[in-house]
Design a protein around this motif. Structure first.
Motif, PDB file in Angstrom:
ATOM      1  N   ARG A 120       0.832  -1.207   0.000  1.00  0.00           N
ATOM      2  CA  ARG A 120       0.000   0.000   0.000  1.00  0.00           C
ATOM      3  C   ARG A 120       0.865   1.254   0.000  1.00  0.00           C
ATOM      4  N   CYS A 121       1.933   1.251   0.783  1.00  0.00           N
ATOM      5  CA  CYS A 121       2.838   2.415   0.825  1.00  0.00           C
ATOM      6  C   CYS A 121       3.507   2.634  -0.528  1.00  0.00           C
ATOM      7  N   LEU A 122       3.915   1.548  -1.182  1.00  0.00           N
ATOM      8  CA  LEU A 122       4.582   1.678  -2.471  1.00  0.00           C
ATOM      9  C   LEU A 122       3.621   2.173  -3.548  1.00  0.00           C
ATOM     10  N   LYS A 123       2.365   1.729  -3.496  1.00  0.00           N
ATOM     11  CA  LYS A 123       1.389   2.104  -4.516  1.00  0.00           C
ATOM     12  C   LYS A 123       0.835   3.513  -4.319  1.00  0.00           C
ATOM     13  N   GLY A 127       7.367   9.697  -2.886  1.00  0.00           N
ATOM     14  CA  GLY A 127       8.745  10.014  -2.575  1.00  0.00           C
ATOM     15  C   GLY A 127       9.365   9.274  -1.417  1.00  0.00           C
ATOM     16  N   GLU A 128       9.512   9.978  -0.302  1.00  0.00           N
ATOM     17  CA  GLU A 128      10.213   9.437   0.861  1.00  0.00           C
ATOM     18  C   GLU A 128       9.519   8.206   1.427  1.00  0.00           C
ATOM     19  N   GLU A 129       8.187   8.208   1.448  1.00  0.00           N
ATOM     20  CA  GLU A 129       7.461   7.052   1.963  1.00  0.00           C
ATOM     21  C   GLU A 129       7.723   5.816   1.104  1.00  0.00           C
ATOM     22  N   GLN A 130       7.713   5.969  -0.205  1.00  0.00           N
ATOM     23  CA  GLN A 130       8.018   4.847  -1.094  1.00  0.00           C
ATOM     24  C   GLN A 130       9.444   4.354  -0.891  1.00  0.00           C
ATOM     25  N   SER A 131      10.351   5.301  -0.710  1.00  0.00           N
ATOM     26  CA  SER A 131      11.753   4.946  -0.498  1.00  0.00           C
ATOM     27  C   SER A 131      11.931   4.130   0.779  1.00  0.00           C
ATOM     28  N   ALA A 174      12.542   7.464  -4.735  1.00  0.00           N
ATOM     29  CA  ALA A 174      11.813   6.200  -4.675  1.00  0.00           C
ATOM     30  C   ALA A 174      12.381   5.202  -5.678  1.00  0.00           C
ATOM     31  N   ARG A 175      12.702   5.655  -6.875  1.00  0.00           N
ATOM     32  CA  ARG A 175      13.264   4.769  -7.896  1.00  0.00           C
ATOM     33  C   ARG A 175      14.626   4.227  -7.463  1.00  0.00           C
ATOM     34  N   GLN A 176      15.403   5.067  -6.819  1.00  0.00           N
ATOM     35  CA  GLN A 176      16.717   4.633  -6.330  1.00  0.00           C
ATOM     36  C   GLN A 176      16.578   3.502  -5.312  1.00  0.00           C
ATOM     37  N   SER A 177      15.675   3.669  -4.338  1.00  0.00           N
ATOM     38  CA  SER A 177      15.462   2.639  -3.317  1.00  0.00           C
ATOM     39  C   SER A 177      14.872   1.371  -3.919  1.00  0.00           C
ATOM     40  N   CYS A 178      14.007   1.534  -4.926  1.00  0.00           N
ATOM     41  CA  CYS A 178      13.422   0.358  -5.586  1.00  0.00           C
ATOM     42  C   CYS A 178      14.479  -0.417  -6.361  1.00  0.00           C
TER      43      CYS A 178
END
Length: 437
Positions: A120-123, A127-131, A174-178
């Motif tokens: 749910r957080c990723l979707k 930004g920071e939350e997705q990361s 977010a893309r970096q952390s993914c």
């Protein structure tokens, strides 16, 4: 995941170890981090031993365990809170907890709930939350290990990670952390070669944007955030190379070894360094396949590496120059002589030797995601101990621990002497403007 590992004598397959806001929320974030660390940062180097203490200093271990679990349950619930700030604080707390403790038993029966919350957080997060969610996902997969539980976690969120990573409109952070999460989770828990190849292809599509265009004499230039993203994607890609089957390694050598050196001209020092390390890794893998491996452009490549190993351009920051020269000296030496500089990692009463580029890339990947908790996990996490051929976790008695410790006075004298020696060495370099080769 594919079980064959380059540079490791053991096969991998056991399960894992067992037992937001900015300025206005800074004080709140500090309180959360402090509280979490008070529960979890006992990632001491003696967790798996019987500690010595007087009766008056003894603590009810069961009470402490209950408090830790209550705090974890509260944070897992908070990840599904309606407030973005609350979710981010909960994710940060879980990140600290997972990186500093072994929580397999606790997470085993809660992994599905947490996985749903992270999805749910990723979707829906930004930004920071997705990361943070991607980082916690990586740590959850690391806690679960390479067995069915870890595979289930990776399989359920793999496509979301790929979707965010490939979305050019998503937050670069977010893309970096993914990218990191995709590489680490695939390394730990990919069920088959198809998953591995899918992740490799996705990561390649990111960092190859920095390759030199055909007919151009300079590599493509990107803004700083995209350069950091390409750096993360290349690191994750390099990690997955260490578990690639031989046939795939040969194809990658043909496709990427001629083009990777063009990225050595990047204006980002960290990207240049990761490119250099990746080239060294490719040479190491190629020589494992064929002792007589020969690269036609070796002389030109060595000239570029030598220039970076002796770079003294004043427009680069001094710390960047030193870091770059150190890494590229190692890369150049390896390509010329096939000798990799050995590094010793000490944790508790044990030590581990990092004596190959495969081993270095693997250790650095876990060090990046675990931070200061990497030594605790090297001591106690069965997954890491299997990956690095360390055997089962050691269990020592209090007498052994006491004998291994030095007094505070001895430690102070040693640190003082080391500080003086380091100061003298640095002073000579600063005074003479010398580049120590």
């Amino acid at each position: 995941m594919p079980r064959a590992r380059k540079g490791n004598s053991q096969k991998k397959g056991g399960r894992g170890a067992r037992n937001g806001a900015k300025d206005d929320s800074q004080a709140s974030d500090d309180e959360v981090a402090s509280e979490v660390l008070s529960h979890y940062s006992s990632a001491s180097e003696t967790t798996s031993v019987v500690e010595e203490g007087t009766v008056g200093e003894s603590v009810d271990e069961q009470t402490l365990q209950d408090e830790r679990e209550d705090k974890l349950k509260e944070n897992i619930d908070s990840v599904m809170d309606r407030s973005a700030k609350t979710r981010q604080m909960a994710l940060e707390s879980l990140r600290l907890a997972f990186s500093s403790r072994i929580l397999y038993d606790f997470l085993l029966e809660r992994r599905l709930t947490l996985t749903d919350a992270l999805e749910r957080c990723l979707k829906k997060g930004k930004g920071e939350e997705q990361s943070l969610a991607a980082t916690v996902l990586t740590l959850l997969c690391l806690q679960m290990g390479s067995g069915p539980e870890g595979e289930e976690v990776f399989r359920s969120l793999k496509q979301i990670l790929i979707s965010i990573l490939s979305d050019t409109t998503a937050s670069p952070l977010a893309r970096q952390s993914c990218a990191m999460a995709l590489g680490m989770c695939c390394y730990i828990a990919a069920a088959d070669v198809e998953d591995l190849l899918l992740c490799l292809t996705c990561l390649e599509s990111i960092f190859t944007a920095s390759y030199m265009d055909e007919g151009s004499s300079v590599p493509a230039q990107h803004n700083t955030m995209l350069q950091v993203l390409h750096c993360s994607a290349l690191q994750a890609w390099s990690l997955l190379l260490t578990i690639c089957p031989s046939s795939q390694v040969q194809k990658i050598l043909m496709d990427h070894l001629p083009r990777l050196p063009s990225m050595l001209s990047s204006e980002n020092v960290n990207l240049r360094i990761v490119v250099g390390e990746s080239i060294a890794l490719l040479f190491e893998l190629a020589r494992e396949l064929d002792e007589d491996f020969f690269y036609e452009e070796t002389d030109l490549l060595c000239a570029k590496l030598k220039a970076l190993a002796t770079d003294s351009n004043k427009y680069r920051a001094k710390t960047d120059r030193r870091k770059q020269r150190s890494i590229f000296r190692d890369v150049l030496h390896f390509i010329e002589s096939s000798e990799c500089r050995e590094e010793t990692i000490k944790f508790g009463l044990e030590c581990m030797y990092v004596d190959s580029w495969v081993r270095r890339r693997t250790y650095n990947a876990f060090k990046e995601v675990l931070g200061s908790g990497v030594r605790h996990h090297l001591q106690n996490n069965e997954l890491l101990r299997e990956i690095f051929d360390l055997g089962p976790p050691l269990v020592l008695d209090a007498a052994s621990i006491k004998a291994s410790k030095i007094s505070r006075v001895e430690k102070h004298l040693y640190n003082s002497a080391a500080f003086k020696a380091r100061t003298k060495a640095r002073s000579k370099v600063r005074d003479k403007r010398a580049d120590v080769m």
